[in-house]
Design a protein around this motif. Structure first.
Motif, PDB file in Angstrom:
ATOM      1  N   PHE A  57       0.811  -1.214   0.000  1.00 44.90           N
ATOM      2  CA  PHE A  57       0.000   0.000   0.000  1.00 44.90           C
ATOM      3  C   PHE A  57       0.846   1.267   0.000  1.00 44.90           C
ATOM      4  CE2 PHE A  57      -2.839  -3.191   2.060  1.00 44.90           C
ATOM      5  CZ  PHE A  57      -3.740  -3.281   1.020  1.00 44.90           C
ATOM      6  N   VAL A  58       2.140   1.104  -0.144  1.00 41.78           N
ATOM      7  CA  VAL A  58       3.057   2.238  -0.297  1.00 41.78           C
ATOM      8  C   VAL A  58       3.688   2.118  -1.679  1.00 41.78           C
ATOM      9  CG1 VAL A  58       5.126   3.395   0.552  1.00 41.78           C
ATOM     10  CG2 VAL A  58       3.538   2.328   2.180  1.00 41.78           C
ATOM     11  N   LEU A  59       3.496   3.126  -2.518  1.00 43.17           N
ATOM     12  CA  LEU A  59       3.963   3.049  -3.896  1.00 43.17           C
ATOM     13  C   LEU A  59       5.327   3.690  -4.122  1.00 43.17           C
ATOM     14  CD1 LEU A  59       0.624   3.865  -5.752  1.00 43.17           C
ATOM     15  CD2 LEU A  59       1.706   1.626  -5.490  1.00 43.17           C
ATOM     16  N   ASP A  60       5.669   4.690  -3.308  1.00 45.50           N
ATOM     17  CA  ASP A  60       6.884   5.464  -3.578  1.00 45.50           C
ATOM     18  C   ASP A  60       8.172   4.661  -3.497  1.00 45.50           C
ATOM     19  OD1 ASP A  60       5.555   7.760  -4.176  1.00 45.50           O
ATOM     20  OD2 ASP A  60       5.813   8.703  -2.208  1.00 45.50           O
ATOM     21  N   ASP A  61       8.153   3.510  -2.807  1.00 50.52           N
ATOM     22  CA  ASP A  61       9.375   2.708  -2.721  1.00 50.52           C
ATOM     23  C   ASP A  61       9.432   1.617  -3.798  1.00 50.52           C
ATOM     24  OD1 ASP A  61       7.387   1.088  -1.738  1.00 50.52           O
ATOM     25  OD2 ASP A  61       8.443   0.495   0.093  1.00 50.52           O
ATOM     26  N   ASN A  62       8.451   1.606  -4.695  1.00 48.94           N
ATOM     27  CA  ASN A  62       8.423   0.591  -5.753  1.00 48.94           C
ATOM     28  C   ASN A  62       9.457   0.885  -6.835  1.00 48.94           C
ATOM     29  OD1 ASN A  62       6.246  -0.395  -4.351  1.00 48.94           O
ATOM     30  ND2 ASN A  62       4.804  -0.286  -6.055  1.00 48.94           N
ATOM     31  N   ILE A  63      10.157  -0.155  -7.271  1.00 53.51           N
ATOM     32  CA  ILE A  63      11.068  -0.071  -8.409  1.00 53.51           C
ATOM     33  C   ILE A  63      10.717  -1.194  -9.371  1.00 53.51           C
ATOM     34  CG2 ILE A  63      13.472  -0.206  -9.199  1.00 53.51           C
ATOM     35  CD1 ILE A  63      14.356   0.901  -6.527  1.00 53.51           C
ATOM     36  N   TYR A  64      10.657  -0.861 -10.655  1.00 53.66           N
ATOM     37  CA  TYR A  64      10.275  -1.831 -11.680  1.00 53.66           C
ATOM     38  C   TYR A  64      11.394  -2.011 -12.687  1.00 53.66           C
ATOM     39  CZ  TYR A  64       5.673  -0.614  -9.793  1.00 53.66           C
ATOM     40  OH  TYR A  64       4.617  -0.374  -8.950  1.00 53.66           O
ATOM     41  N   GLU A  65      11.533  -3.232 -13.181  1.00 49.64           N
ATOM     42  CA  GLU A  65      12.485  -3.533 -14.252  1.00 49.64           C
ATOM     43  C   GLU A  65      11.717  -4.025 -15.474  1.00 49.64           C
ATOM     44  OE1 GLU A  65      15.471  -6.269 -13.029  1.00 49.64           O
ATOM     45  OE2 GLU A  65      16.367  -4.886 -11.572  1.00 49.64           O
ATOM     46  N   MET A  66      12.193  -3.633 -16.651  1.00 50.94           N
ATOM     47  CA  MET A  66      11.623  -4.105 -17.921  1.00 50.94           C
ATOM     48  C   MET A  66      12.710  -4.865 -18.657  1.00 50.94           C
ATOM     49  SD  MET A  66       9.383  -0.737 -18.959  1.00 50.94           S
ATOM     50  CE  MET A  66       9.982   0.466 -17.763  1.00 50.94           C
ATOM     51  N   PRO A  67      12.760  -6.197 -18.504  1.00 51.67           N
ATOM     52  CA  PRO A  67      13.851  -6.982 -19.082  1.00 51.67           C
ATOM     53  C   PRO A  67      13.685  -7.286 -20.565  1.00 51.67           C
ATOM     54  CG  PRO A  67      12.397  -8.416 -17.855  1.00 51.67           C
ATOM     55  CD  PRO A  67      11.895  -7.018 -17.629  1.00 51.67           C
ATOM     56  N   GLU A  68      12.455  -7.201 -21.077  1.00 49.31           N
ATOM     57  CA  GLU A  68      12.238  -7.521 -22.477  1.00 49.31           C
ATOM     58  C   GLU A  68      10.990  -6.827 -22.998  1.00 49.31           C
ATOM     59  OE1 GLU A  68      11.887 -11.734 -22.583  1.00 49.31           O
ATOM     60  OE2 GLU A  68       9.984 -11.794 -21.483  1.00 49.31           O
ATOM     61  N   GLY A  69      10.970  -6.646 -24.300  1.00 45.15           N
ATOM     62  CA  GLY A  69       9.807  -6.034 -24.926  1.00 45.15           C
ATOM     63  C   GLY A  69      10.176  -5.278 -26.191  1.00 45.15           C
ATOM     64  N   THR A  70       9.175  -5.012 -27.002  1.00 45.19           N
ATOM     65  CA  THR A  70       9.356  -4.311 -28.269  1.00 45.19           C
ATOM     66  C   THR A  70       8.158  -3.415 -28.527  1.00 45.19           C
ATOM     67  OG1 THR A  70      10.629  -6.145 -29.224  1.00 45.19           O
ATOM     68  CG2 THR A  70       9.639  -4.586 -30.769  1.00 45.19           C
ATOM     69  N   HIS A  71       8.420  -2.225 -29.059  1.00 44.25           N
ATOM     70  CA  HIS A  71       7.309  -1.423 -29.544  1.00 44.25           C
ATOM     71  C   HIS A  71       7.688  -0.763 -30.855  1.00 44.25           C
ATOM     72  CE1 HIS A  71       9.385   1.829 -27.252  1.00 44.25           C
ATOM     73  NE2 HIS A  71       8.828   2.649 -28.108  1.00 44.25           N
ATOM     74  N   THR A  72       6.670  -0.447 -31.644  1.00 42.96           N
ATOM     75  CA  THR A  72       6.891   0.166 -32.950  1.00 42.96           C
ATOM     76  C   THR A  72       6.203   1.518 -33.018  1.00 42.96           C
ATOM     77  OG1 THR A  72       4.952  -0.916 -33.914  1.00 42.96           O
ATOM     78  CG2 THR A  72       7.062  -2.060 -34.112  1.00 42.96           C
ATOM     79  N   VAL A  73       6.813   2.421 -33.764  1.00 40.28           N
ATOM     80  CA  VAL A  73       6.267   3.758 -33.980  1.00 40.28           C
ATOM     81  C   VAL A  73       6.219   3.993 -35.479  1.00 40.28           C
ATOM     82  CG1 VAL A  73       6.611   6.224 -33.614  1.00 40.28           C
ATOM     83  CG2 VAL A  73       7.158   4.618 -31.783  1.00 40.28           C
ATOM     84  N   THR A  74       5.064   4.388 -35.988  1.00 41.70           N
ATOM     85  CA  THR A  74       4.892   4.639 -37.411  1.00 41.70           C
ATOM     86  C   THR A  74       4.545   6.110 -37.614  1.00 41.70           C
ATOM     87  OG1 THR A  74       4.051   2.391 -37.733  1.00 41.70           O
ATOM     88  CG2 THR A  74       3.662   3.970 -39.504  1.00 41.70           C
ATOM     89  N   SER A  75       5.374   6.817 -38.378  1.00 41.14           N
ATOM     90  CA  SER A  75       5.127   8.224 -38.624  1.00 41.14           C
ATOM     91  C   SER A  75       4.059   8.406 -39.693  1.00 41.14           C
ATOM     92  CB  SER A  75       6.421   8.920 -39.063  1.00 41.14           C
ATOM     93  OG  SER A  75       6.765   8.530 -40.378  1.00 41.14           O
ATOM     94  N   SER A  76       3.638   9.646 -39.903  1.00 42.71           N
ATOM     95  CA  SER A  76       2.599   9.920 -40.890  1.00 42.71           C
ATOM     96  C   SER A  76       3.060   9.631 -42.309  1.00 42.71           C
ATOM     97  CB  SER A  76       2.144  11.377 -40.790  1.00 42.71           C
ATOM     98  OG  SER A  76       3.252  12.259 -40.935  1.00 42.71           O
ATOM     99  N   THR A  77       4.378   9.519 -42.522  1.00 39.18           N
ATOM    100  CA  THR A  77       4.905   9.172 -43.847  1.00 39.18           C
ATOM    101  C   THR A  77       4.918   7.669 -44.087  1.00 39.18           C
ATOM    102  OG1 THR A  77       7.201   9.028 -43.078  1.00 39.18           O
ATOM    103  CG2 THR A  77       6.404  11.201 -43.781  1.00 39.18           C
ATOM    104  N   GLY A  78       4.580   6.906 -43.040  1.00 40.87           N
ATOM    105  CA  GLY A  78       4.583   5.456 -43.151  1.00 40.87           C
ATOM    106  C   GLY A  78       5.881   4.809 -42.719  1.00 40.87           C
ATOM    107  N   ALA A  79       6.867   5.625 -42.335  1.00 45.22           N
ATOM    108  CA  ALA A  79       8.145   5.087 -41.876  1.00 45.22           C
ATOM    109  C   ALA A  79       7.970   4.414 -40.521  1.00 45.22           C
ATOM    110  CB  ALA A  79       9.179   6.197 -41.773  1.00 45.22           C
ATOM    111  N   VAL A  80       8.544   3.219 -40.362  1.00 46.03           N
ATOM    112  CA  VAL A  80       8.372   2.430 -39.142  1.00 46.03           C
ATOM    113  C   VAL A  80       9.687   2.333 -38.381  1.00 46.03           C
ATOM    114  CG1 VAL A  80       7.724   0.183 -38.198  1.00 46.03           C
ATOM    115  CG2 VAL A  80       6.545   1.069 -40.217  1.00 46.03           C
ATOM    116  N   LEU A  81       9.608   2.609 -37.089  1.00 48.64           N
ATOM    117  CA  LEU A  81      10.758   2.487 -36.201  1.00 48.64           C
ATOM    118  C   LEU A  81      10.449   1.417 -35.173  1.00 48.64           C
ATOM    119  CD1 LEU A  81      13.493   4.055 -35.833  1.00 48.64           C
ATOM    120  CD2 LEU A  81      12.368   5.287 -33.975  1.00 48.64           C
ATOM    121  N   THR A  82      11.381   0.486 -34.962  1.00 51.27           N
ATOM    122  CA  THR A  82      11.201  -0.581 -33.969  1.00 51.27           C
ATOM    123  C   THR A  82      12.208  -0.394 -32.853  1.00 51.27           C
ATOM    124  OG1 THR A  82      10.442  -2.125 -35.675  1.00 51.27           O
ATOM    125  CG2 THR A  82      11.191  -3.064 -33.595  1.00 51.27           C
ATOM    126  N   LEU A  83      11.727  -0.403 -31.620  1.00 59.17           N
ATOM    127  CA  LEU A  83      12.587  -0.239 -30.445  1.00 59.17           C
ATOM    128  C   LEU A  83      12.437  -1.474 -29.565  1.00 59.17           C
ATOM    129  CD1 LEU A  83      11.110   2.778 -31.080  1.00 59.17           C
ATOM    130  CD2 LEU A  83      13.041   3.422 -29.618  1.00 59.17           C
TER     131      LEU A  83
END
Length: 276
Positions: free
Chosen positions: A194-220
């Motif tokens: 019930f205390v959030l301020d001491d929480n620490i999170y790790e993100m070990p894996e994952g992928t997201h994509t961003v597509t611009s209005s020109t259709g160019a795709v970036l994968t991170l």
């Protein structure tokens, strides 16, 4: 070679974006708009801000049983809809108003609709966040975030964060579509649910994509585990692999300091110090 740039609100006006801003029109159509890197970092940051709001609302309701009020650390009005005090789903509306208000030095407008299928601390429970006429610092955000508890070991809470139909419209009207999924593990603060301020999170894996209005795709893609402290608005450590068009490099979030600084280094060795 190093350059310094400020992004998020000034994407194409900075030295960082010299490739897309100085290239000819024909070249632009054949390469990923490098402003997508800045947009991607901003998208990830705003997703984390909204999840932080969802966790705060859910935890506050669990403690007080009185979510239908203005929370001390939020400028929004919070209301809840459910059949009875102990039933699920619970649907919270976090309303920043049509005029907007400042939440932790960040200006927000519109609403977040937050639906809990069960207690977020229970394996299998899902928190769904929908954005309704919603913006942060004038940047319009659309889409749905699903935050699902996938814990298998009680001492290491684990979640998946899935973004669907994401749409990011910057102050200049540029649109970036986005989607993706990351794995999140809580590595600190487990003993104080019930205390959030001491929480620490790790993100070990994952992928997201961003597509611009020109259709160019970036994968991170997560290359080195990302560190996110609940008490900080920004990712403070870790690396993302960036690929798309002429871009092939790494975003480095630094040495675990709570700040908005990061570095992008392209495969040719050119490095940019950036501030969001």
């Amino acid at each position: 070679m190093k350059k310094t740039a400020i992004l998020l609100l000034t994407l194409c006006a900075t030295t960082f974006f010299y490739v897309s801003c100085s290239s000819s029109d024909s070249e632009k159509t054949n390469q990923t708009d490098v402003s997508s890197i800045g947009a991607s970092i901003a998208i990830d940051a705003t997703n984390e801000m909204d999840i932080k709001t969802g966790l705060f609302v859910a935890t506050k309701a669990s403690i007080t049983g009185k979510p239908a009020e203005t929370a001390p650390s939020l400028c929004a009005t919070i209301t809840v809809s459910q059949e009875n005090a102990n039933s699920y789903p619970k649907v919270f509306t976090v309303d920043y108003g049509t005029a907007g208000c400042t939440d932790n030095q960040i200006f927000k407008k519109g609403k977040l609709k937050i639906t809990l299928s069960g207690p977020i601390t229970t394996t299998g429970s899902k928190m769904t966040i929908e954005r309704i006429d919603y913006s942060i610092s004038g940047i319009k955000l659309e889409g749905t975030i699903e935050y699902t508890n996938t814990t298998t070991v009680a001492t290491v809470p684990q979640f998946s964060r899935k973004v669907s139909n994401g749409k990011f419209t910057d102050l200049a009207g540029r649109v970036y579509l986005n989607s993706g999924i990351v794995t999140i593990k809580q590595t600190a603060g487990v003993e104080t649910p019930f205390v959030l301020d001491d929480n620490i999170y790790e993100m070990p894996e994952g992928t997201h994509t961003v597509t611009s209005s020109t259709g160019a795709v970036l994968t991170l893609t997560v290359q080195e585990t990302l560190i996110k402290k609940y008490s900080c608005e920004f990712i403070s450590k870790g690396r993302l692999k960036v690929q798309g068009g002429l871009l092939n490099g790494v975003v480095d979030y630094g040495n675990n300091d709570c700040d908005s600084k990061f570095t992008y280094t392209n495969e040719n060795g050119t490095s940019f110090n950036l501030v969001m």
